[in-house]
Write a protein that holds these residues in place. Structure first.
Motif, PDB file in Angstrom:
ATOM      1  N   PRO A 156       0.818  -1.336   0.149  1.00  0.00           N
ATOM      2  CA  PRO A 156       0.187   0.107   0.190  1.00  0.00           C
ATOM      3  C   PRO A 156       0.861   1.234   0.106  1.00  0.00           C
ATOM      4  O   PRO A 156       1.914   1.394   0.590  1.00  0.00           O
ATOM      5  N   LYS A 157       0.517   2.292  -0.705  1.00  0.00           N
ATOM      6  CA  LYS A 157       0.881   3.509  -0.693  1.00  0.00           C
ATOM      7  C   LYS A 157       0.286   4.590   0.368  1.00  0.00           C
ATOM      8  O   LYS A 157      -0.734   4.980   0.395  1.00  0.00           O
ATOM      9  N   VAL A 158       1.221   4.888   1.347  1.00  0.00           N
ATOM     10  CA  VAL A 158       0.900   5.893   2.605  1.00  0.00           C
ATOM     11  C   VAL A 158       1.763   6.991   2.637  1.00  0.00           C
ATOM     12  O   VAL A 158       2.860   6.679   2.788  1.00  0.00           O
ATOM     13  N   THR A 159       1.092   8.421   2.358  1.00  0.00           N
ATOM     14  CA  THR A 159       1.934   9.396   2.598  1.00  0.00           C
ATOM     15  C   THR A 159       1.318  10.250   3.855  1.00  0.00           C
ATOM     16  O   THR A 159       0.268  10.044   4.081  1.00  0.00           O
ATOM     17  N   ILE A 160       2.229  11.133   4.372  1.00  0.00           N
ATOM     18  CA  ILE A 160       1.463  11.954   5.095  1.00  0.00           C
ATOM     19  C   ILE A 160       2.126  13.427   4.981  1.00  0.00           C
ATOM     20  O   ILE A 160       3.349  13.769   4.671  1.00  0.00           O
TER      21      ILE A 160
END
Length: 447
Positions: free
Chosen positions: A245-249
């Motif tokens: 999964p691609k998770v960014t903040i």
């Protein structure tokens, strides 16, 4: 001597009683899904409560819009059933309205835990929690210990992730006797289970007895998080591994939020897993937007820590990203699911897991439920190397256990609602159905 001022214990619920939650289940505004709208006074953990109730009913959340900035909480959920259709069953609609409405405010989020795992509320049980290093055949060894002690497993949830295993087992002495609560007996169970887990060469293996009901999926997330399973490396090239999964903040300067964006393959209970993780990490969701586009999901959360701070350090961001990625992967099980149905008895789980082990199958996830005298075991399996299971092995299983219990083999247990709809149009297709035990939920509703 001083005296304390009187505090009315009902003051805490005064705002809710003055402004009770408003719940609407709308089947007319959208042609493809049912809209569930919730307007309520805001309180800590309310988003997780709402999402948990919807997912415990095995509803698919295709879109959602959340706003809880200030003293009011406003949600709109677009939901379907497991076949991708609108919610037409009147009992389900009435349950949603009751659980999310004013009367449901007295129901804690943990109250549905027994119904969630399919245990009849009249049956006494003891919950056993296990966490440790996974290895081939470990579940078989654990169930063999319980069978030798004449302990019956009436329900269970087992997750494996990053070479770790977490189990919540609900047990009693046998199908007729009450919970296993004798101290000496509990001590013997704990000692033998610790020996099994200790045999993994792991110093942080843990066994405990949980007498208070806890939502089982949330507890499994908590067990694996406490075991720091999110720290392991992840390789999307490994056999059977899902796409990472691609998770960014990022930072929302205008409103002083941290914005968490998640893009991954869609599946059942995805939103629950992410919201559960953010809640247990002590973050508050102020706004959120959830959408599904075919087999993929896009989710965006505007959050702050409970102390009002945003995620400013790279270390904080890295931990949150790893925890969300781990929460998404824990429930993903590529490959086959095996569903076995048989009359409940002591040693049934031990027999089934032994047969799987002897046929070279590794269990990546499992769910066991018992309703009346009927026990249903669902196993997500791969071969010892993590690859797809050879069809010859399945045929051997059918020959070995087909005369004693019913075996159903299904593919792709992480199918989305879109996939399920396509499979239904194709005559069934073999998509796995998520286990749902509505009878025990309705029992509480009728009472």
């Amino acid at each position: 001597m001083g005296s304390w001022a009187y505090f009315d214990p009902e003051y805490e619920t005064l705002s809710i009683r003055i402004n009770p939650p408003q719940v609407s289940v709308d089947n007319s505004s959208c042609k493809d899904c049912t809209l569930v709208k919730v307007d309520s006074m805001n309180k800590p953990g309310i988003l997780l409560e709402v999402v948990q109730i919807l997912t415990d009913l095995d509803l698919i959340i295709t879109k959602a819009y959340i706003s809880s900035d200030g003293g009011w909480f406003m949600d709109v959920f677009h939901v379907t059933d497991q076949q991708g259709e609108k919610i037409s069953d009147r009992r389900t609609i009435e349950y949603i309205e009751k659980a999310l409405g004013p009367k449901g405010q007295t129901l804690g989020v943990s109250k549905n835990s027994r119904e969630k795992v399919g245990i009849n509320s009249t049956i006494d049980y003891t919950a056993i929690e296990l966490i440790g290093r996974d290895r081939p055949g470990l579940l078989s060894e654990i169930s063999a210990v319980l069978a030798n002690l004449h302990i019956n497993v009436i329900a269970a949830e087992v997750w494996t992730h990053n070479r770790r295993i977490a189990c919540v087992l609900y047990v009693n002495n046998d199908t007729m006797n009450p919970a296993t609560d004798d101290p000496s007996r509990l001590s013997a169970i704990e000692e033998q289970l610790k020996n099994i887990l200790g045999g993994c060469g792991d110093n942080v293996a843990h066994t405990s007895f949980a007498m208070a009901p806890t939502h089982v999926d949330r507890r499994l997330h908590q067990l694996l998080f406490s075991d720091r399973d999110y720290e392991g490396t992840f390789s999307a090239t490994e056999p059977g591994c899902p796409i990472k999964p691609k998770v960014t903040i990022e930072r929302c300067e205008e409103k002083d939020y941290s914005v968490v964006t998640v893009a991954c393959k869609d599946r059942s209970k995805l939103m629950f897993d992410i919201v559960c993780t953010l809640t247990d990490l002590q973050y508050v969701v102020f706004h959120a937007s959830i959408s599904s586009d075919g087999p993929y999901a896009s989710q965006e959360y505007y959050i702050r820590h409970m102390d009002g701070c945003t995620l400013d350090s790279e270390e904080e961001k890295s931990k949150v990203i790893k925890c969300i990625e781990a929460a998404i992967r824990r429930r993903v099980s590529e490959g086959l699911s095996l569903e076995l149905c048989a009359k409940d008895r002591v040693g049934l789980l031990s027999e089934v897991t032994r047969i799987l082990r002897e046929n070279g199958l590794s269990v990546t996830r499992a769910g066991i439920t018992t309703v009346g005298e009927q026990s249903t075991h669902v196993f997500y399996v791969s071969d010892a190397s993590g690859r797809a299971v050879d069809s010859k092995i399945i045929e051997e299983l059918r020959k070995e256990i087909g005369h004693r219990m019913r075996l159903s083999v299904k593919k792709d247990p992480t199918a989305t609602a879109t996939d399920a709809k396509a499979a239904a149009a194709d005559g069934g297709g073999g998509w796995a159905k998520t286990s749902f035990f509505f009878g025990s939920l309705l029992e509480k509703f009728r009472n």
